[in-house]
Design a protein around this motif. Structure first.
Motif, PDB file in Angstrom:
ATOM      1  N   ASN A  28       0.849  -1.184   0.000  1.00 29.14           N
ATOM      2  CA  ASN A  28       0.000   0.000   0.000  1.00 29.14           C
ATOM      3  C   ASN A  28       0.890   1.241   0.000  1.00 29.14           C
ATOM      4  OD1 ASN A  28      -1.787   2.137   0.707  1.00 29.14           O
ATOM      5  ND2 ASN A  28      -3.182   0.672   1.669  1.00 29.14           N
ATOM      6  N   VAL A  29       0.697   2.125  -0.963  1.00 29.01           N
ATOM      7  CA  VAL A  29       1.571   3.300  -1.059  1.00 29.01           C
ATOM      8  C   VAL A  29       1.473   4.178   0.189  1.00 29.01           C
ATOM      9  CG1 VAL A  29       1.627   3.345  -3.575  1.00 29.01           C
ATOM     10  CG2 VAL A  29      -0.174   4.608  -2.360  1.00 29.01           C
ATOM     11  N   ILE A  30       0.344   4.109   0.890  1.00 26.93           N
ATOM     12  CA  ILE A  30       0.200   4.871   2.145  1.00 26.93           C
ATOM     13  C   ILE A  30       1.258   4.428   3.153  1.00 26.93           C
ATOM     14  CG2 ILE A  30      -1.345   5.397   4.067  1.00 26.93           C
ATOM     15  CD1 ILE A  30      -2.278   6.677   1.507  1.00 26.93           C
ATOM     16  N   SER A  31       1.553   3.118   3.156  1.00 31.87           N
ATOM     17  CA  SER A  31       2.550   2.587   4.089  1.00 31.87           C
ATOM     18  C   SER A  31       3.946   3.103   3.783  1.00 31.87           C
ATOM     19  CB  SER A  31       2.548   1.053   4.044  1.00 31.87           C
ATOM     20  OG  SER A  31       1.275   0.543   4.349  1.00 31.87           O
ATOM     21  N   PHE A  32       4.147   3.606   2.574  1.00 33.10           N
ATOM     22  CA  PHE A  32       5.447   4.151   2.192  1.00 33.10           C
ATOM     23  C   PHE A  32       5.480   5.678   2.281  1.00 33.10           C
ATOM     24  CE2 PHE A  32       5.301  -0.049   0.468  1.00 33.10           C
ATOM     25  CZ  PHE A  32       6.614  -0.508   0.546  1.00 33.10           C
ATOM     26  N   LYS A  48       9.472   4.183  -3.784  1.00 32.67           N
ATOM     27  CA  LYS A  48       9.879   3.221  -2.745  1.00 32.67           C
ATOM     28  C   LYS A  48       9.004   1.962  -2.819  1.00 32.67           C
ATOM     29  CE  LYS A  48      11.666   6.679   0.485  1.00 32.67           C
ATOM     30  NZ  LYS A  48      11.400   7.397   1.762  1.00 32.67           N
ATOM     31  N   ALA A  49       7.706   2.151  -3.030  1.00 28.61           N
ATOM     32  CA  ALA A  49       6.816   0.996  -3.178  1.00 28.61           C
ATOM     33  C   ALA A  49       7.213   0.175  -4.402  1.00 28.61           C
ATOM     34  CB  ALA A  49       5.362   1.465  -3.277  1.00 28.61           C
ATOM     35  N   TRP A  50       7.575   0.856  -5.484  1.00 25.93           N
ATOM     36  CA  TRP A  50       8.010   0.152  -6.691  1.00 25.93           C
ATOM     37  C   TRP A  50       9.290  -0.637  -6.429  1.00 25.93           C
ATOM     38  CZ3 TRP A  50       6.309  -1.315 -11.301  1.00 25.93           C
ATOM     39  CH2 TRP A  50       7.248  -1.789 -12.211  1.00 25.93           C
ATOM     40  N   ALA A  51      10.255  -0.026  -5.758  1.00 20.58           N
ATOM     41  CA  ALA A  51      11.517  -0.711  -5.474  1.00 20.58           C
ATOM     42  C   ALA A  51      11.271  -1.975  -4.662  1.00 20.58           C
ATOM     43  CB  ALA A  51      12.465   0.232  -4.737  1.00 20.58           C
ATOM     44  N   SER A  52      10.376  -1.908  -3.709  1.00 27.73           N
ATOM     45  CA  SER A  52      10.054  -3.088  -2.903  1.00 27.73           C
ATOM     46  C   SER A  52       9.375  -4.161  -3.741  1.00 27.73           C
ATOM     47  CB  SER A  52       9.157  -2.670  -1.732  1.00 27.73           C
ATOM     48  OG  SER A  52       8.850  -3.775  -0.919  1.00 27.73           O
ATOM     49  N   ALA A  53       8.425  -3.749  -4.584  1.00 27.68           N
ATOM     50  CA  ALA A  53       7.722  -4.725  -5.428  1.00 27.68           C
ATOM     51  C   ALA A  53       8.676  -5.342  -6.443  1.00 27.68           C
ATOM     52  CB  ALA A  53       6.563  -4.036  -6.149  1.00 27.68           C
ATOM     53  N   CYS A  54       9.543  -4.534  -7.011  1.00 28.12           N
ATOM     54  CA  CYS A  54      10.441  -5.011  -8.066  1.00 28.12           C
ATOM     55  C   CYS A  54      11.454  -6.020  -7.527  1.00 28.12           C
ATOM     56  CB  CYS A  54      11.159  -3.823  -8.700  1.00 28.12           C
ATOM     57  SG  CYS A  54      12.073  -4.209 -10.208  1.00 28.12           S
ATOM     58  N   SER A  55      11.830  -5.880  -6.274  1.00 24.73           N
ATOM     59  CA  SER A  55      12.812  -6.785  -5.676  1.00 24.73           C
ATOM     60  C   SER A  55      12.171  -8.009  -5.029  1.00 24.73           C
ATOM     61  CB  SER A  55      13.641  -6.033  -4.636  1.00 24.73           C
ATOM     62  OG  SER A  55      12.818  -5.558  -3.585  1.00 24.73           O
ATOM     63  N   SER A  56      10.842  -8.060  -5.016  1.00 23.48           N
ATOM     64  CA  SER A  56      10.141  -9.182  -4.377  1.00 23.48           C
ATOM     65  C   SER A  56      10.200 -10.431  -5.253  1.00 23.48           C
ATOM     66  CB  SER A  56       8.683  -8.803  -4.123  1.00 23.48           C
ATOM     67  OG  SER A  56       7.946  -9.918  -3.667  1.00 23.48           O
ATOM     68  N   VAL A  57      10.541 -11.551  -4.628  1.00 25.61           N
ATOM     69  CA  VAL A  57      10.547 -12.811  -5.378  1.00 25.61           C
ATOM     70  C   VAL A  57       9.121 -13.309  -5.593  1.00 25.61           C
ATOM     71  CG1 VAL A  57      12.845 -13.466  -4.632  1.00 25.61           C
ATOM     72  CG2 VAL A  57      10.867 -14.144  -3.253  1.00 25.61           C
ATOM     73  N   GLN A  58       8.183 -12.779  -4.820  1.00 19.66           N
ATOM     74  CA  GLN A  58       6.774 -13.116  -4.989  1.00 19.66           C
ATOM     75  C   GLN A  58       6.121 -12.105  -5.931  1.00 19.66           C
ATOM     76  OE1 GLN A  58       5.485 -15.834  -3.542  1.00 19.66           O
ATOM     77  NE2 GLN A  58       7.476 -16.251  -2.588  1.00 19.66           N
ATOM     78  N   ALA A  59       5.099 -12.535  -6.645  1.00 17.06           N
ATOM     79  CA  ALA A  59       4.306 -11.597  -7.423  1.00 17.06           C
ATOM     80  C   ALA A  59       3.765 -10.517  -6.492  1.00 17.06           C
ATOM     81  CB  ALA A  59       3.168 -12.319  -8.122  1.00 17.06           C
ATOM     82  N   ALA A  60       3.895  -9.267  -6.878  1.00 12.15           N
ATOM     83  CA  ALA A  60       3.568  -8.160  -5.977  1.00 12.15           C
ATOM     84  C   ALA A  60       2.497  -7.260  -6.577  1.00 12.15           C
ATOM     85  CB  ALA A  60       4.822  -7.342  -5.679  1.00 12.15           C
ATOM     86  N   THR A  61       1.676  -6.697  -5.679  1.00 17.11           N
ATOM     87  CA  THR A  61       0.685  -5.699  -6.066  1.00 17.11           C
ATOM     88  C   THR A  61       0.961  -4.405  -5.323  1.00 17.11           C
ATOM     89  OG1 THR A  61      -1.048  -7.340  -6.513  1.00 17.11           O
ATOM     90  CG2 THR A  61      -1.758  -5.096  -6.039  1.00 17.11           C
ATOM     91  N   ILE A  62       1.114  -3.329  -6.076  1.00 16.78           N
ATOM     92  CA  ILE A  62       1.196  -1.991  -5.482  1.00 16.78           C
ATOM     93  C   ILE A  62      -0.218  -1.423  -5.479  1.00 16.78           C
ATOM     94  CG2 ILE A  62       2.120   0.339  -5.738  1.00 16.78           C
ATOM     95  CD1 ILE A  62       4.510  -0.925  -7.207  1.00 16.78           C
ATOM     96  N   PHE A  63      -0.718  -1.113  -4.293  1.00 22.83           N
ATOM     97  CA  PHE A  63      -2.106  -0.687  -4.145  1.00 22.83           C
ATOM     98  C   PHE A  63      -2.169   0.803  -3.857  1.00 22.83           C
ATOM     99  CE2 PHE A  63      -5.909  -0.157  -1.293  1.00 22.83           C
ATOM    100  CZ  PHE A  63      -6.849  -0.235  -2.318  1.00 22.83           C
ATOM    101  N   VAL A  64      -2.959   1.516  -4.676  1.00 20.48           N
ATOM    102  CA  VAL A  64      -3.165   2.955  -4.509  1.00 20.48           C
ATOM    103  C   VAL A  64      -4.627   3.160  -4.103  1.00 20.48           C
ATOM    104  CG1 VAL A  64      -3.015   5.227  -5.575  1.00 20.48           C
ATOM    105  CG2 VAL A  64      -1.446   3.397  -6.298  1.00 20.48           C
ATOM    106  N   PRO A  65      -4.891   3.425  -2.807  1.00 15.73           N
ATOM    107  CA  PRO A  65      -6.286   3.574  -2.358  1.00 15.73           C
ATOM    108  C   PRO A  65      -6.942   4.813  -2.934  1.00 15.73           C
ATOM    109  CG  PRO A  65      -4.757   3.271  -0.507  1.00 15.73           C
ATOM    110  CD  PRO A  65      -3.932   3.578  -1.721  1.00 15.73           C
ATOM    111  N   ARG A  66      -8.215   4.960  -2.649  1.00 13.57           N
ATOM    112  CA  ARG A  66      -8.946   6.137  -3.109  1.00 13.57           C
ATOM    113  C   ARG A  66      -8.314   7.404  -2.564  1.00 13.57           C
ATOM    114  NH1 ARG A  66     -15.126   5.090  -4.185  1.00 13.57           N
ATOM    115  NH2 ARG A  66     -15.064   2.894  -4.745  1.00 13.57           N
ATOM    116  N   GLY A  67      -8.454   8.466  -3.310  1.00  8.21           N
ATOM    117  CA  GLY A  67      -7.864   9.745  -2.942  1.00  8.21           C
ATOM    118  C   GLY A  67      -7.101  10.314  -4.126  1.00  8.21           C
ATOM    119  N   ARG A  68      -6.490  11.467  -3.911  1.00 14.15           N
ATOM    120  CA  ARG A  68      -5.715  12.132  -4.962  1.00 14.15           C
ATOM    121  C   ARG A  68      -4.253  12.211  -4.515  1.00 14.15           C
ATOM    122  NH1 ARG A  68      -8.645  14.801  -8.761  1.00 14.15           N
ATOM    123  NH2 ARG A  68      -7.123  16.477  -9.039  1.00 14.15           N
ATOM    124  N   TYR A  69      -3.359  11.792  -5.415  1.00  9.20           N
ATOM    125  CA  TYR A  69      -1.941  11.691  -5.077  1.00  9.20           C
ATOM    126  C   TYR A  69      -1.135  12.542  -6.049  1.00  9.20           C
ATOM    127  CZ  TYR A  69      -3.674   7.657  -2.501  1.00  9.20           C
ATOM    128  OH  TYR A  69      -4.375   6.831  -1.654  1.00  9.20           O
TER     129      TYR A  69
END
Length: 390
Positions: A28-32, A48-69
């Motif tokens: 969750n991008v909020i966590s970052f 930072k969320a992308w770097a974590s997902a890209c280095s994950s050996v597991q399939a990863a989902t970057i989640f962007v909740p409702r709101g404006r970023y």
């Protein structure tokens, strides 16, 4: 007793590992540190969320909740260790100041990533200020494409809405097997250079179920495009679906195996267009099919223009070297906004060949429209209105 305790420990360790893997797979991008207020710069949090997902050996989902970023220009670079899904439930907004996206030419760039999916959400590039700068002649940045896939294989863009891109909304460049589906693109009809979807140098791209209202081509198809399939596209306002412009450079790749079916054009400046510069080139267009297309008050519903020479600079008194052959127009019906509904203005040095018309019915103000042919060879079958000039 000892064996029972050992089994319980093994179970708890396994459960802990499973929970760790599960939590690591959804980011969750909020966590970052991202803020959903539309004012706080969240660019680094997304990276930072992308770097974590890209280095994950597991399939990863970057989640962007409702709101404006608020996101400035960002590069999401691979290669990555596993599949990545970017699930956007909110809206990504560009800075109010159009200089805020810099001079890179990109807003959101995904590069050298395999098995990437961008799902849902809205991109609001706030392009109006940039367009005004360009039309005023002031010193302006180069402009930014809203979302770009460069060297992405097995990618998906689905359910995305793109609003008011500075330049092109969606770019698929040097990719293989990318699906663009159920996207919605919106920009004013006079917004300059805001192509809806631009494909070049790519193989096996599919575009389907999409609505495109913009100030330039709904879909533009550049050199090196092969095996492009398009269906169920609603285009207009805009400049139509365009192959080209091609032949700007002498050493240039061609376009082949392109299909567009079951689509509707409404009030667009052009319909089905092939466009090339009037100068020598190695580029070509081959094996194209347009079928089951409805035109609603469209300017130039069918057009091949091989005498493209803006402002008469760089190509006067030359002819196009682009070789165009095997183009099929089948079951094209509706109304033209221009008296000449079919224009084939082909190169005198490289005439169009293998052009096939079948069941064409286009009218102008409830009357028969006209057709114009130059330097073309082909056949016509079925009901042809306006009368074929082949």
């Amino acid at each position: 007793m000892a064996s029972s305790l050992r089994a319980s420990c093994i179970f708890l360790l396994s459960l802990t590992a499973l929970l760790t893997i599960t939590s690591a797979a959804t980011l969750n991008v909020i966590s970052f540190g991202a803020k959903s207020d539309g004012r706080t710069d969240s660019t680094q949090s997304f990276l930072k969320a992308w770097a974590s997902a890209c280095s994950s050996v597991q399939a990863a989902t970057i989640f962007v909740p409702r709101g404006r970023y608020l996101i400035k220009a960002a590069v999401f670079r691979g290669p990555c260790k596993n599949r990545i899904t970017v699930q956007i439930d909110g809206t990504l907004v560009a800075p109010d100041d159009y200089w805020g996206l810099g001079n890179s030419g990109y807003w959101l760039l995904f590069i050298q990533v395999n098995r990437l999916s961008v799902i849902g959400g809205t991109l609001d590039a706030k392009g109006a200020g940039f367009w005004a700068c360009r039309t005023s002649g002031r010193n302006c940045p180069v402009g930014a494409r809203s979302i770009t896939f460069n060297w992405v294989n097995d990618g998906v863009i689905s359910g995305l809405t793109s609003i008011n891109s500075q330049l092109m909304h969606v770019v698929v460049n040097s990719c293989k097997n990318v699906k663009v589906q159920n996207v919605r693109i919106v920009a004013p009809d006079l917004s300059p250079n805001t192509d809806g979807i631009h494909v070049r140098g790519s193989t096996g791209v599919t575009i389907s179920g999409s609505s495109i209202q913009t100030g330039d081509d709904c879909v533009s198809i550049g050199p090196g495009t092969r095996n492009l399939w398009m269906e169920k596209i609603n285009c207009g306002p805009g400049h139509g679906v365009s192959i080209g412009s091609l032949g700007r450079d002498f050493n240039e790749d061609g376009v082949q195996n392109v299909t567009l079916i079951n689509s509707v054009f409404s009030g667009s400046d052009n319909g089905l267009r092939i466009k090339s510069w009037a100068r020598p080139t190695t580029a070509f267009v081959s094996n194209i099919k347009f079928q089951n297309i409805i035109m609603k008050n469209v300017g130039n519903p069918i057009i091949i223009d091989q005498n493209y020479c803006p402002d008469n600079r760089g190509c006067p008194r030359q002819t196009s070297g682009v070789k165009i052959d095997q183009v099929i127009y089948q079951n094209i019906q509706g109304t033209s906004a221009t008296p000449v509904a079919v224009i084939f203005d082909c190169s005198p040095s490289n005439p169009c060949r293998g052009i096939k018309l079948r069941d064409i019915k286009l009218t102008y103000l409830n009357r028969k429209a006209q057709s114009l042919c130059k330097n073309i060879g082909g056949t016509a079958a079925g009901v042809i209105t306006p009368e074929s000039c082949l």
